[in-house]
Design an enzyme around this catalytic site. Structure first.
Site, PDB file in Angstrom:
ATOM      1  CB  SER A 218      -8.562 -10.022 -53.855  1.00 33.29           C
ATOM      2  OG  SER A 218      -9.304 -10.728 -54.148  1.00 33.29           O
TER       3      SER A 218
ATOM      4  CG  ASP B 225     -14.157 -10.441 -47.337  1.00 33.76           C
ATOM      5  OD1 ASP B 225     -14.756 -10.997 -48.364  1.00 33.76           O
ATOM      6  OD2 ASP B 225     -13.110  -9.856 -47.370  1.00 33.76           O
TER       7      ASP B 225
ATOM      8  CG  HIS C  58     -11.572 -11.748 -50.536  1.00 34.50           C
ATOM      9  ND1 HIS C  58     -12.051 -10.453 -49.888  1.00 34.50           N
ATOM     10  CD2 HIS C  58     -10.999 -11.567 -51.794  1.00 34.50           C
ATOM     11  CE1 HIS C  58     -11.790  -9.545 -51.059  1.00 34.50           C
ATOM     12  NE2 HIS C  58     -11.298 -10.319 -52.125  1.00 34.50           N
TER      13      HIS C  58
END
Length: 371
Positions: free
Chosen positions: A34, A339, A342
């Site tokens: 990610s 968040d 990340h």
């Protein structure tokens, strides 16, 4: 753990100027999770999940002004690297409506270094896992290759001026292991297997013609706000006094990174004609946390921008970023974490610069290529 916030996304749903003396890369090929995904998870998950929160506002608000499948408010390290070399932002491989002549991004949010079969066979699989492991991403690269070059010699020439990024990988492997009930002591025992898998991938790319390969380590997982929010009942001695991060999770991250650095150096000795670069996520994040004002961040660097919680981290694992009623902070440029897992575009920008010119890469990318 990092996994738990990522799982909550899945359960509920979930150009700058180049420098005149910059080395000349003609394409970028990226593998990872990610921290590098630019849209592959959204393509993989859409047939399975009704809602994918990373593909909803306020994701992407800072630069793109709309969600792009990136797990951030804006650009990632990969994007800043592409901009530095005057290349287009690297398109996600699974969006086949793009041209891949100047590179492709195979990274998938939640990806592991170890194969999906490993987790199934060890009773560690999870309904939140998508089969986008490192071997799967290498398979996509193999599928793409015939459209880029036709012969061994042609591929060697094509990839000679390509920048390859292998990772980071490992953080999700350890998160899924913890989610499956493994202790940190047991997980330490799997680190050599993860490192071997990463280096085998880098070696495979070298044999296919890669001449510049970046191999990033993992970030300090004990500084991940989602992990901290989940562990608020732990005793004070479990935390690093100078950072407020969890000692044991950071110990695992450091162990992984030290093993990876040694393995990359060994690989460099074997392939002296290749530029192997060990890139760092750990140290920059620690620097952000220790001295946030030096980078323009707020004095509570473990507090996230996009969240809806009363705790000091602004993380609620049942009401994650982009859910109804969960908005972002007024100025994401002042935040390290976006968040709960990340990073913000601002943090990724600092890291990218550190990879390009130092001190967050060994050697720095701009020092590693003949001009």
């Amino acid at each position: 753990m990092k996994l738990l916030l990522f799982c909550s996304f899945l359960v509920i749903s979930c150009h700058g100027n180049s420098k005149p003396d910059s080395p000349h890369f003609t394409s970028i090929f990226s593998f990872g999770d990610s921290f590098a995904d630019t849209g592959n998870l959204v393509v993989l998950a859409t047939p399975v999940l009704k809602d994918i929160w990373i593909d909803m506002p306020p994701y992407g608000e800072t630069f793109f002004r709309h969600p792009t499948g990136r797990c951030s408010d804006g650009r990632l390290v990969l994007d800043f690297l592409a901009e530095n070399f005057s290349l287009p932002l690297v398109p996600p491989y699974l969006e086949h409506n793009s041209s891949f002549e100047q590179g492709a991004n195979f990274a998938v949010a939640g990806a592991t270094a170890l194969d999906f079969a490993f987790f199934v066979n060890n009773n560690l699989s999870s309904p939140f896992m998508f089969n986008g492991s490192l071997s799967v991403q290498l398979g996509w690269f193999a599928d793409l290759k015939p459209s880029l070059c036709k012969s061994y010699e042609e591929c060697q020439e094509y990839f000679r001026t390509s920048l390859f990024i292998v990772g980071e990988f490992g953080a999700n492997d350890y998160a899924f292991m913890m989610f499956g009930g493994k202790t940190l002591e047991q997980i330490h025992g799997y680190v050599p297997m993860v490192i071997e898998t990463i280096c085998a991938a880098a070696e495979s790319l070298i044999k296919q013609g890669a001449k510049t390969v970046v191999v990033p380590g993992i970030w300090p997982d004990g500084c991940t706000p989602a992990n901290l929010a989940q562990n608020t009942s732990r005793p004070i001695e479990d935390y690093e006094p100078e950072t407020g991060c969890l000692k044991d999770l950071n110990d695992l991250s450091r162990y992984h990174n030290s093993k990876l650095l040694k393995a990359v150096k060994k690989l460099q000795q074997k392939y002296s004609h290749v530029r192997l670069i060990n890139a760092d996520y750990y140290q920059p994040i620690m620097d952000f946390v220790r001295t946030p004002h030096s980078f323009g961040f707020i004095d509570t660097p473990l507090r996230v921008c996009c969240g809806n919680a009363t705790n000091q981290y602004n993380v609620n694992l049942t009401e994650v970023c982009a859910m109804p009623g969960v908005g972002s902070c007024e100025n994401p440029l002042e935040y390290v974490n976006w968040d709960g897992v990340h990073l913000t575009e601002a943090a990724y920008h600092h890291i990218a610069q550190g990879w390009l010119t130092g001190p967050y890469a060994e050697p720095p990318i701009l020092n590693s290529v003949d001009n």
